[in-house]
Design a protein around this motif. Structure first.
Motif, PDB file in Angstrom:
ATOM      1  N   GLY A 121      34.070  48.540  38.459  1.00 46.03           N
ATOM      2  CA  GLY A 121      34.730  49.497  37.579  1.00 46.03           C
ATOM      3  C   GLY A 121      35.597  48.894  36.490  1.00 46.03           C
ATOM      4  N   GLY A 122      35.610  47.581  36.377  1.00 52.03           N
ATOM      5  CA  GLY A 122      36.343  46.966  35.267  1.00 52.03           C
ATOM      6  C   GLY A 122      35.392  46.750  34.091  1.00 52.03           C
ATOM      7  N   ASP A 123      35.436  45.536  33.556  1.00 51.63           N
ATOM      8  CA  ASP A 123      34.529  45.182  32.468  1.00 51.63           C
ATOM      9  C   ASP A 123      33.082  45.295  32.948  1.00 51.63           C
ATOM     10  OD1 ASP A 123      33.871  43.869  29.851  1.00 51.63           O
ATOM     11  OD2 ASP A 123      33.088  42.340  31.227  1.00 51.63           O
ATOM     12  N   PHE A 124      32.262  46.010  32.191  1.00 55.11           N
ATOM     13  CA  PHE A 124      30.900  46.291  32.646  1.00 55.11           C
ATOM     14  C   PHE A 124      30.071  45.018  32.828  1.00 55.11           C
ATOM     15  CE2 PHE A 124      26.414  47.152  31.996  1.00 55.11           C
ATOM     16  CZ  PHE A 124      26.195  48.164  32.915  1.00 55.11           C
ATOM     17  N   GLU A 125      30.148  44.097  31.863  1.00 51.50           N
ATOM     18  CA  GLU A 125      29.337  42.879  31.949  1.00 51.50           C
ATOM     19  C   GLU A 125      29.775  42.016  33.127  1.00 51.50           C
ATOM     20  OE1 GLU A 125      26.533  41.918  30.220  1.00 51.50           O
ATOM     21  OE2 GLU A 125      26.589  43.976  29.476  1.00 51.50           O
ATOM     22  N   GLU A 126      31.071  42.068  33.413  1.00 45.97           N
ATOM     23  CA  GLU A 126      31.593  41.325  34.565  1.00 45.97           C
ATOM     24  C   GLU A 126      31.057  41.935  35.864  1.00 45.97           C
ATOM     25  OE1 GLU A 126      33.240  38.653  34.365  1.00 45.97           O
ATOM     26  OE2 GLU A 126      34.226  38.390  36.310  1.00 45.97           O
ATOM     27  N   GLU A 127      31.120  43.255  35.948  1.00 45.67           N
ATOM     28  CA  GLU A 127      30.590  43.935  37.132  1.00 45.67           C
ATOM     29  C   GLU A 127      29.098  43.616  37.310  1.00 45.67           C
ATOM     30  OE1 GLU A 127      31.520  48.140  37.720  1.00 45.67           O
ATOM     31  OE2 GLU A 127      29.480  48.443  38.487  1.00 45.67           O
ATOM     32  N   LEU A 128      28.383  43.608  36.204  1.00 44.36           N
ATOM     33  CA  LEU A 128      26.958  43.314  36.227  1.00 44.36           C
ATOM     34  C   LEU A 128      26.689  41.936  36.821  1.00 44.36           C
ATOM     35  CD1 LEU A 128      24.481  44.946  35.082  1.00 44.36           C
ATOM     36  CD2 LEU A 128      24.481  43.280  33.226  1.00 44.36           C
TER      37      LEU A 128
END
Lengths: 548, 548
Positions: free
Chosen positions: B351-358
């Protein structure tokens, strides 16, 4: 033809189900997750793992060997948690001594288990000094100090616990061995005669831990447990491995909170300060929690809680749910490690009529994964799954004790017919919900009918003006047995209820078809208190003796 | 001293971990839960259980005995699901034959397993007629008809499947036996040489099922599985027990949907009509699902999905998440039953930075419960948990094959040093996330550096105008090896990309420090298609042979 067994490749690791393997998840996934012990001492799983190594290493240095039994007399603590792992993991056996027994029974259980090492909190030093002459097999004595200045009697010990850890190595190589090795021993209470020792192997503890997590993870909407939960057991560690919580939570790698002493004030404080979201206890403790000083100002609405030990009374469940607690019943016993069933309610039974939902929440519940649970008549034939017919609960599961220690006769009674006999009478409905009617020996057999003492107690406890009630069978010339209702009046109620009030109350349930007319008790006795067993249940054995 | 083992009470039931015990939950908790098979045939667990009894009884009547191997050539179906239980539960061995192999390899695998009975869909009758002369050990032939008028060749059979069930009794008494009895055999593909047979015991399948449910239940916020879920496996039943799904879902007692044939149109239709909430598949199938006709109009936002077989490309994960799918990676192999890790992300990474979650979602993930996973160098020393250092993944778990069938040499290589060697190169970070760098044999060893073919493929697949890419090492006099990039252009992209475009794209990642300069491929070849293995992975063995 026999089944086909392919011998493993010589190099292959054939994985024994050992307690040490419960640690993999916490060590890789959650090494920095904290565990909170009494006095708010905090350690990470990584530190916990190091201390386990040191303890095993230290115990080895004072001569504790594989197969040795190590008895623990201790309050719930970081040390107890470490013993849960280090002692079985080194191949020794941990005996969790019930410190609330009489000194005679404590000595009996230590002799019965064959313990050769005793670890004891300095608070128990006077007791230990008294027992010592009767414990000839014990070679090693290790004291455990809560404070450096804690007084210990003059008795000599081989080591103090922290000193033992300081000489131990954190890199103790925990060996592989047969997964059927005994990991733990403890003694059951509340039955007739001497305490009986039950024993659990590494395999049984691993399987129980896995099954608890499967059961608690599969529930869709309530009573769920997951990795972000904060678990605080509210039953003592000497009793049924605190219902397995130290093992299951470590396998999950979640935050654990050990309250140490069993005071409702401490529970309430820790729930608030540590963000506790999950717990388990017996009904008596839940009642104490709800009425403890300061309890009203604490938000309990994030709590999920399974109640076992004895049935969850509807009045208590209502009071807990009014505080927002997701409370539900579970069922098991010392011999079953303990989980057999939980009232993880089906979605179709949740959120509709409140009283209907309550009826499901207070049930013993549905059999947990891998549990082969049957309700049988005297010929071991299954009763219909109609919610009406009653019989004895008999079970098979991968985590049941395979017998009582040094007691082949009682063991054979327990396991007659290849199923473990629980001694509990129950019904089962088409959805699989089990509802306990009574203990076989507490059933009131009157005029050819069976009256459940628990059903009658629950009805009486619904009555305003009643704080608590116990029903026991008493002999009767005409009827065989008749129920005797022992009632504690509620002192806060405006006027004291009478014997007739109780009978009229029960009669109103007869009119609604909820209990047989034969259950109306002509014998009602008001008492100031009811005796409890060491684990907080009403002590019916004592009551039966008093009123026989 | 040896560890302490207390012999069980003679009457005690010492519970073997047998597949039959997976059925207790569905039979008591969910007997009326429905299972949906292809052609929308519906059965309850109660009916399923009866048919299991009939199948075992029927097979016994035609002479199938304990220890016999029964080979299955069948599309996914109710019958296959019944075989998964009935055959192992009677003490026989189920061989799931990979029907996508060549006829020669199919014959080889049936001979290798020692099968004496073959169950085959009438669709495979011509194939079976051709194989029959080579299968001298087979005594029993059972045909399986999808329609009463389905043509079967003139070959004689002992029985037709439904006829066998009609003569069988639903009350077949499934016996107890050693939990180490082999339950299933299947053959792995995609490696050099002949297919290799792996085998799993009852105990291993029960432990895998329990561990899957623990892992999927413990996850707090995403990728969760529970009893109200509707599970549809999207990998074939001949391959790694459809990733164990028929066993785990039956243990959970949830609704199961078997799609039968592997067509994206059928998947999309069933997801909508049956309310499917959970599935698993390989990346290729996910891509097909997202682009299938009619897919856009179906709500996929209730779907949770674990991707295995090969790495989940970031571009594909993004496309799936854009449709609302809770998609994440998992890792395992045929030899590991298959679960080893899953990317059930920690709450702090969601739920934070999308690319990080990815980046977390597409990781292989964190080791499942009881899995002892290490990433080691050539001397079996663990690499640091820093997310940088790479080594080979080696594992221990209670459900790994203990060797290849009739192949002691390959078995010893697999199990060298007492850990199962996966042949995969990976890193592990401080949170326990494993990220696959490459197969050991697909790593491009160039100029003293290791370039991950998968990392380079993922970078190329991020490029607009690229539909798919594969990177393989090719020999190079100066550098030892160099990467060759095989690229399928996206026909819908406005202009066809060039070799230089690809190199410039990779160079932009070099500038951002995401890959080494040495990875820029001077060899780029555009191709119309890439060969796939029978389980939908890019067939690098064939590519290496083609471009060597």
């Amino acid at each position: 033809m026999p089944v086909r067994i392919i011998p493993p490749t010589p190099s292959a690791y054939v994985y024994p189900l050992l307690i040490k393997h419960l640690l993999h998840t916490s060590m890789t996934r959650a090494p920095d997750q904290e565990i909170v012990y009494r006095d708010l001492r905090r350690r990470t799983y990584r530190e916990f793992r190091e201390r386990i190594g040191r303890l095993a290493s230290g115990l080895t240095q004072i001569g504790v060997d594989q197969g040795d039994v190590v008895a623990i007399l201790e309050w719930d603590s970081d040390r107890y948690h470490e013993c849960y792992f280090a002692i079985p993991m080194m191949g020794a056996v941990m005996q969790t001594v019930n410190v609330s027994l009489t000194p005679e029974d404590i000595a009996y259980t230590i002799v019965d288990s064959g313990a050769t090492t005793v670890l004891f909190n300095a608070d128990f030093a006077p007791l230990v000094a008294k027992l010592r002459p009767h414990l000839e097999a014990v070679r090693n004595w290790v004291s455990m100090l809560d404070r450096p200045d804690q007084p210990v009697t003059a008795m000599s010990v081989n080591a103090e616990y922290e000193a033992l850890l300081s000489i131990g190595s954190p890199y103790f190589p925990f060996p592989d061995f047969d997964e059927n090795a005994v990991a733990t021993i403890f003694h059951t209470t509340g039955t007739t005669g001497r305490p009986k020792g039950v024993h659990f192997s590494h395999r049984q503890i691993v399987m129980h831990s896995m099954a608890v997590l499967v059961e608690y993870g599969l529930t869709p909407k309530h009573g769920r447990f997951h990795r972000d939960d904060v678990y605080m057991p509210m039953t003592p560690m000497f009793h049924v491995h605190a219902w397995g919580a130290p093992y299951t939570t470590t396998l999950a790698g979640c935050k654990l909170v050990f309250p140490g002493r069993y005071s409702p004030e401490i529970f309430v404080k820790l729930i608030a300060s540590e963000g506790v979201t999950w717990t388990h206890c017996v009904p008596t403790l839940l009642q104490m929690l709800l009425t403890a000083p300061g309890s009203e100002s604490v938000d309990l609405s994030r709590l999920r809680m399974v109640i076992g030990g004895s049935a969850l009374p509807p009045s208590l469940a209502r009071a807990a749910m009014a505080r927002g607690i997701d409370v539900f019943g579970g069922y098991g016993m010392s011999e079953t490690a303990p989980m057999l069933t939980t009232s993880h309610i089906k979605s179709k039974h949740l959120g509709g009529d409140f009283e209907e939902e309550l009826r499901y929440r207070i049930a013993a519940g549905i059999a947990a994964p891998l549990v082969d649970l049957r309700i049988v008549d005297a010929n071991m034939a299954e009763v219909p799954h109609d919610g009406e017919a009653v019989g004895e609960i008999v079970v098979r599961a991968p985590w049941l004790t395979t017998g009582y220690l040094n007691n082949p006769e009682a063991s054979e009674v327990l396991w007659g017919g290849g199923y473990l006999h629980t001694g509990d009478v129950a019904s089962i409905d088409a959805d699989g919900y089990v509802r306990i009617a009574d203990r076989i020996k507490d059933i009131v057999k009157t005029g050819g009918e069976w009256v459940s003492s628990i059903a009658l107690e629950n009805i009486i406890m619904e009555m305003p003006g009643v704080r608590k009630a116990a029903v026991i069978p008493i002999r009767d010339v005409k009827w065989g047995e008749r129920p005797l209702a022992l009632v504690i009046r509620d002192p806060e109620h405006p006027e004291a209820i009478s014997e007739d009030d109780v009978r009229l109350h029960v009669a109103s349930y007869v009119e609604r078809g909820l209990i047989s007319k034969i259950a109306i008790p002509e014998n009602v006795t008001f008492v100031a208190e009811l005796p409890l067993t060491s684990v907080g249940k009403i002590d019916k054995k004592t009551l039966r003796a008093l009123y026989s």
